[in-house]
Design a protein around this motif. Structure first.
Motif, PDB file in Angstrom:
ATOM      1  N   PRO A  11       4.030  -5.441 -11.750  1.00  5.94           N
ATOM      2  CA  PRO A  11       3.580  -6.826 -11.491  1.00  5.94           C
ATOM      3  C   PRO A  11       3.903  -7.284 -10.069  1.00  5.94           C
ATOM      4  O   PRO A  11       3.096  -7.969  -9.434  1.00  5.94           O
ATOM      5  N   THR A  12       5.059  -6.883  -9.561  1.00  4.95           N
ATOM      6  CA  THR A  12       5.447  -7.280  -8.200  1.00  4.95           C
ATOM      7  C   THR A  12       4.542  -6.616  -7.163  1.00  4.95           C
ATOM      8  O   THR A  12       4.088  -7.261  -6.210  1.00  4.95           O
ATOM      9  N   VAL A  13       4.259  -5.352  -7.361  1.00  4.69           N
ATOM     10  CA  VAL A  13       3.387  -4.635  -6.422  1.00  4.69           C
ATOM     11  C   VAL A  13       2.001  -5.264  -6.404  1.00  4.69           C
ATOM     12  O   VAL A  13       1.413  -5.508  -5.343  1.00  4.69           O
ATOM     13  N   GLN A  14       1.481  -5.557  -7.602  1.00  7.21           N
ATOM     14  CA  GLN A  14       0.141  -6.152  -7.678  1.00  7.21           C
ATOM     15  C   GLN A  14       0.111  -7.523  -7.027  1.00  7.21           C
ATOM     16  O   GLN A  14      -0.828  -7.895  -6.332  1.00  7.21           O
ATOM     17  N   ARG A  15       1.174  -8.284  -7.268  1.00  7.35           N
ATOM     18  CA  ARG A  15       1.271  -9.622  -6.655  1.00  7.35           C
ATOM     19  C   ARG A  15       1.342  -9.510  -5.134  1.00  7.35           C
ATOM     20  O   ARG A  15       0.680 -10.241  -4.406  1.00  7.35           O
ATOM     21  N   ASN A  16       2.162  -8.587  -4.654  1.00  9.42           N
ATOM     22  CA  ASN A  16       2.291  -8.407  -3.204  1.00  9.42           C
ATOM     23  C   ASN A  16       0.976  -7.971  -2.570  1.00  9.42           C
ATOM     24  O   ASN A  16       0.643  -8.373  -1.453  1.00  9.42           O
ATOM     25  N   LEU A  17       0.229  -7.148  -3.297  1.00  6.19           N
ATOM     26  CA  LEU A  17      -1.055  -6.663  -2.792  1.00  6.19           C
ATOM     27  C   LEU A  17      -2.022  -7.826  -2.580  1.00  6.19           C
ATOM     28  O   LEU A  17      -2.594  -7.992  -1.499  1.00  6.19           O
ATOM     29  N   SER A  18      -2.206  -8.648  -3.600  1.00  2.00           N
ATOM     30  CA  SER A  18      -3.205  -9.708  -3.467  1.00  2.00           C
ATOM     31  C   SER A  18      -2.702 -10.842  -2.584  1.00  2.00           C
ATOM     32  O   SER A  18      -3.461 -11.397  -1.791  1.00  2.00           O
ATOM     33  N   MET A  58       0.827  -1.208   0.000  1.00  2.00           N
ATOM     34  CA  MET A  58       0.000   0.000   0.000  1.00  2.00           C
ATOM     35  C   MET A  58       0.862   1.260   0.000  1.00  2.00           C
ATOM     36  O   MET A  58       0.536   2.244  -0.659  1.00  2.00           O
ATOM     37  N   LYS A  59       1.961   1.196   0.728  1.00  2.00           N
ATOM     38  CA  LYS A  59       2.858   2.351   0.782  1.00  2.00           C
ATOM     39  C   LYS A  59       3.439   2.635  -0.604  1.00  2.00           C
ATOM     40  O   LYS A  59       3.520   3.797  -1.042  1.00  2.00           O
ATOM     41  N   ALA A  60       3.823   1.570  -1.297  1.00  2.00           N
ATOM     42  CA  ALA A  60       4.378   1.738  -2.649  1.00  2.00           C
ATOM     43  C   ALA A  60       3.331   2.347  -3.578  1.00  2.00           C
ATOM     44  O   ALA A  60       3.633   3.234  -4.382  1.00  2.00           O
ATOM     45  N   ILE A  61       2.087   1.890  -3.456  1.00  2.00           N
ATOM     46  CA  ILE A  61       1.008   2.391  -4.321  1.00  2.00           C
ATOM     47  C   ILE A  61       0.713   3.856  -4.003  1.00  2.00           C
ATOM     48  O   ILE A  61       0.510   4.678  -4.896  1.00  2.00           O
TER      49      ILE A  61
END
Ligand code: MN3
Length: 256
Positions: free
Chosen positions: A110-117, A96-99
């Motif tokens: 792709p890494t951020v989205q993967r980490n989110l879900s 969330m912080k990265a977003i």
């Protein structure tokens, strides 16, 4: 939690943040509002504790580490809650912080989205997992959840057999998940791979079973079937029933 913050204040923060993350967390936020209702139950209480002061947070176990012995051992509970679950909370907050920087490198997307879900799913599933277990529990459900199980699966025994097979059949790490699907007003069991819920959008998780090896390996080694059999002895049907009734009242108020 900030003592000056009321439970209602806390919940008004939960909903928009969770809605941003997606259907799974949005549904969990819906459940979390239950904590504000009369007849508060443990699912709502733990979900309300899973987001505090603007961040996702590790909710405390509602019982001692050893409370589920002999079915689930204290060491597994301690590692699972204090280490594994905490890692998902931290991973979700980091995503969330990265977003929220508003400036994600396209190569990192792709890494951020993967980490989110992955971490978001892990956080919500574990929170409901802790809340739907209890010492001196198990047996057959009572009340509206029992009626819903009969309607959706034919009988409790048929549901138990089906859910057990879904859990046993998860390839690698994952979960079996009993959920409420509001459009059809019925219950469904879904398979979860890792923490990615493969459910009909809008379904609300009610009863998750973690079948990652970290959930059982210390006591049961590779014999997942024995762990699943033991888990039925700690299912807190009262908590599942409370969550079901609250969620269904929101979607189907005319049928209450
Ligand atoms: Mn786990």
């Amino acid at each position: 939690m900030n003592k000056a913050m009321s439970r209602r204040d806390m919940l008004t923060q939960v909903v928009p943040a969770a809605a941003f993350v997606g259907v799974g967390l949005n549904s969990a936020a819906l459940l979390a509002q239950q904590a504000d209702q009369p007849g508060e139950n443990v699912v709502g209480r733990l979900l309300a504790a899973a987001y505090q002061n603007g961040q996702y947070a590790l909710p405390p176990l509602p019982y001692a580490y050893e409370a589920l012995e002999p079915h689930i051992d204290a060491k597994t509970m301690q590692l699972h809650h204090d280490k594994h679950h905490l890692a998902y909370v931290n991973g979700l907050n980091a995503a969330m912080k990265a977003i929220q920087t508003g400036n994600i490198d396209p190569t990192a997307l792709p890494t951020v989205q993967r980490n989110l879900s992955f971490n978001g799913g892990g956080h919500i599933l574990h929170t409901i997992f802790w809340a739907t277990m209890a010492p001196n529990a198990g047996g057959a459900p009572q009340g509206p959840i029992a009626d819903a199980i009969n309607k959706s699966f034919g009988s409790f025994d048929a549901f138990k057999d089906y859910f057990t097979k879904v859990a046993a059949g998860v390839k690698g790490s994952g979960w079996a998940l009993l959920s409420y699907e509001p459009l059809g007003d019925q219950l469904m069991v879904f398979e979860v791979n890792e923490h990615d819920t493969k459910l009909i959008a809008g379904s609300v998780p009610l009863l998750p079973l973690d079948v990652w090896e970290h959930a059982y390996y210390l006591k049961y080694q590779n014999v997942r079937a024995d762990y699943i059999k033991a888990w039925w002895n700690v299912v807190n049907w009262s908590a599942v029933n409370g969550a079901y009734q609250w969620v269904r009242a929101r979607y189907r108020p005319q049928q209450q």
